[in-house]
Write an enzyme that holds these catalytic residues in place. Structure first.
Site, PDB file in Angstrom:
ATOM      1  N   LYS A 110       0.822  -1.221   0.000  1.00 52.16           N
ATOM      2  CA  LYS A 110       0.000   0.000   0.000  1.00 52.16           C
ATOM      3  C   LYS A 110       0.850   1.262   0.000  1.00 52.16           C
ATOM      4  O   LYS A 110       0.431   2.295  -0.515  1.00 52.16           O
ATOM      5  CB  LYS A 110      -0.946   0.015   1.207  1.00 52.16           C
ATOM      6  N   LYS A 193      -4.143 -10.735  -7.107  1.00 47.75           N
ATOM      7  CA  LYS A 193      -5.294 -10.971  -6.230  1.00 47.75           C
ATOM      8  C   LYS A 193      -6.507 -10.137  -6.673  1.00 47.75           C
ATOM      9  O   LYS A 193      -6.349  -8.998  -7.093  1.00 47.75           O
ATOM     10  CB  LYS A 193      -4.877 -10.556  -4.809  1.00 47.75           C
ATOM     11  N   LYS A 196     -10.643  -5.214  -3.774  1.00 44.04           N
ATOM     12  CA  LYS A 196     -11.681  -4.185  -3.811  1.00 44.04           C
ATOM     13  C   LYS A 196     -11.126  -2.799  -4.095  1.00 44.04           C
ATOM     14  O   LYS A 196     -11.873  -1.884  -4.357  1.00 44.04           O
ATOM     15  CB  LYS A 196     -12.509  -4.210  -2.525  1.00 44.04           C
TER      16      LYS A 196
END
Ligand code: TYM
Length: 325
Positions: A110, A193, A196
Site C-alpha cells: 500500500k 489478487k 476491492k
C-alpha cells in the site's frame, strides 16, 4: 471456542471477500461464541470519503446478515463503537517493533506508490489495531483469506512477547483459512489478487448487476491449450475459475476438475457464471431487504453493547498486568 473476524469498509466488496471470508462466518455460529465486526477505524488508514464510509458500513452489515449471520447468535458490531479497541491499541503499540511492521506485505504494497513523507502513521501501525481487535475477544480462531494471515501471525508474536513479560494474560489466536478459495485472483490478470481497491473488469463486485457478473466471467482470461485442470503455473486463469466454482459449490478442487474433464472452455465458463449468479443473486436480494427493513442500526447498537462487555474485561486485565490499574 471464540471466533472473530472483520472486514474493512473500503471500496466495493468482491467475490474474493465473499469466498475467502464472508461465506465462511455463519458456519461457526451454532457451536461457538462468534464476533464479527466492521473495521471502520482501519478504513481511515487510507483517504476515504466520509459519505462512502458511512454507506459501506451499512452495506457490510447488510452483507453479514445476508450471508446468514444471525444477530441473536453472533455479536455483530462496528469497531469504533467499542472504545476498548483504541485503548488496547494504545497500550499494545509498545510491544510491536518498527522493524516488524516494516516487513508487513500489506504495508509494503500500500505504501509503495506513496510519498514517503506522507504515509499516515495508521497505515504503518495497522497490525497493532488488528491485534487489539483479535486479542480483546480472546479469539481462538480467526477466519481470514490468505492475505491477512501475516497479520494474525504478528499478533501471535505479540502474544508471546507480552505473556513472557507479564504472565499468561493474552489468548493465542490461530488463523483459519478456507480449504478452497483462500486467494481468489483477478479474472483479467489471474496472477494478481482480486481486490476491492481495483476497479477493473477482472474484479467481481458483490453489488455488480448479474448481467455484468456474467459478462466478466465469460470474458475472463483463460490459458492456452484446452484442458480444464488445476495448474497454477501454466493455467492460472482456469485454476482460478475452478477454485471459484469449487468454493461456491462446497466441493474439492479435484471434484470440480473431474466434472469439467471433457468440457470446452466456453461451456465451463457458462457453468461458473451460472453458479456465481445463483448464489450472488439471492444474496443481493437478501441484503437489499435488510437495508429496506432498517435493521442495520439496531443490530449494530445491540452488538456494540454486547461486544463492549467482553472487550472491557480483557482491557482491564491488560491494564492491570502492565501496571495502569
Ligand atoms: P479486508 O477487508 O481487506 O478483507 C476481508 C476478508 O476478505 C479476505 N479477502 C480475500 N480472500 C480470498 N481471496 C481474495 N482475493 C480476498 N481478498 C480479501 C481477507 O483476507 C479478509 O479475510 N485487516 C482486515 C480486516 C480486519 C480483521 C481484523 C480481520 C481488521 N481487524 C481482525 C480479522 C481479524 C482487512 O482489511 O480485510
Amino acid at each position: 471456542m471464540r471466533v472473530l473476524s472483520g472486514i474493512k469498509p473500503t471500496g466495493k466488496l468482491t467475490l474474493g471477500n465473499y469466498i475467502g471470508a464472508l461465506k465462511n462466518f455463519a458456519k461457526y455460529q451454532n457451536e461457538n461464541e462468534v464476533f464479527i465486526f466492521i473495521a471502520d477505524l482501519h478504513a481511515l488508514t487510507l483517504p476515504i470519503d466520509p459519505e462512502e464510509l458511512r454507506n459501506n458500513i451499512k452495506l457490510i452489515t447488510a452483507f453479514y446478515l445476508a450471508a446468514g449471520l444471525d444477530p441473536e447468535k453472533v455479536t455483530i458490531f462496528k469497531q469504533s463503537d467499542v472504545s476498548a479497541h483504541a485503548e488496547l491499541n494504545c497500550i499494545l503499540q509498545n510491544y510491536l517493533y518498527m522493524g516488524e511492521l516494516n516487513r508487513m506485505t500489506q504495508f509494503k504494497e500500500k505504501s509503495q506508490t506513496m510519498d514517503n513523507n506522507a504515509i499516515g502513521l495508521g497505515l504503518f501501525t495497522y497490525p497493532v489495531l488488528m491485534a487489539s481487535d483479535i486479542l480483546l475477544y480472546e479469539a481462538n480462531k480467526v477466519p481470514v483469506g490468505e492475505d491477512q494471515v501475516q497479520h494474525v501471525e504478528i499478533t501471535r508474536d505479540l502474544v508471546n512477547r507480552f505473556n513472557n513479560r507479564y504472565g499468561k494474560i493474552l489468548v493465542m489466536p490461530e488463523p483459519e483459512i478456507a480449504k478452497v478459495g483462500k486467494r481468489i485472483m483477478s479474472l483479467s490478470e489471474p496472477t494478481k489478487k482480486m481486490s476491492k481497491s481495483e476497479n477493473d473488469k477482472g474484479d467481481i463486485f458483490l453489488i455488480d448487476d448479474l448481467s455484468v457478473i456474467r459478462k466478466k466471467i465469460m470474458s475472463a482470461v483463460t490459458d492456452s491449450g484446452s484442458e480444464i485442470k488445476v495448474d497454477i503455473e501454466n493455467k492460472p486463469g482456469i485454476t482460478n475459475l475452478l477454485t471459484i466454482y469449487a468454493a461456491l459449490k462446497d466441493i474439492s478442487l479435484e471434484a470440480a476438475e473431474l466434472e469439467f474433464k471433457d468440457a470446452r472452455y466456453g461451456d465451463f465458463k457458462k457453468a461458473v457464471a451460472e453458479t456465481v449468479i445463483n448464489i450472488i443473486g439471492p444474496f443481493q436480494e437478501r441484503a437489499r431487504k435488510v437495508i429496506e427493513s432498517g435493521e442495520v442500526d439496531r443490530v449494530l447498537n445491540e452488538g456494540a453493547i454486547k461486544a463492549a462487555k467482553v472487550a472491557n474485561i480483557t482491557l482491564h486485565k491488560v491494564q492491570k498486568a502492565v501496571g495502569l490499574k
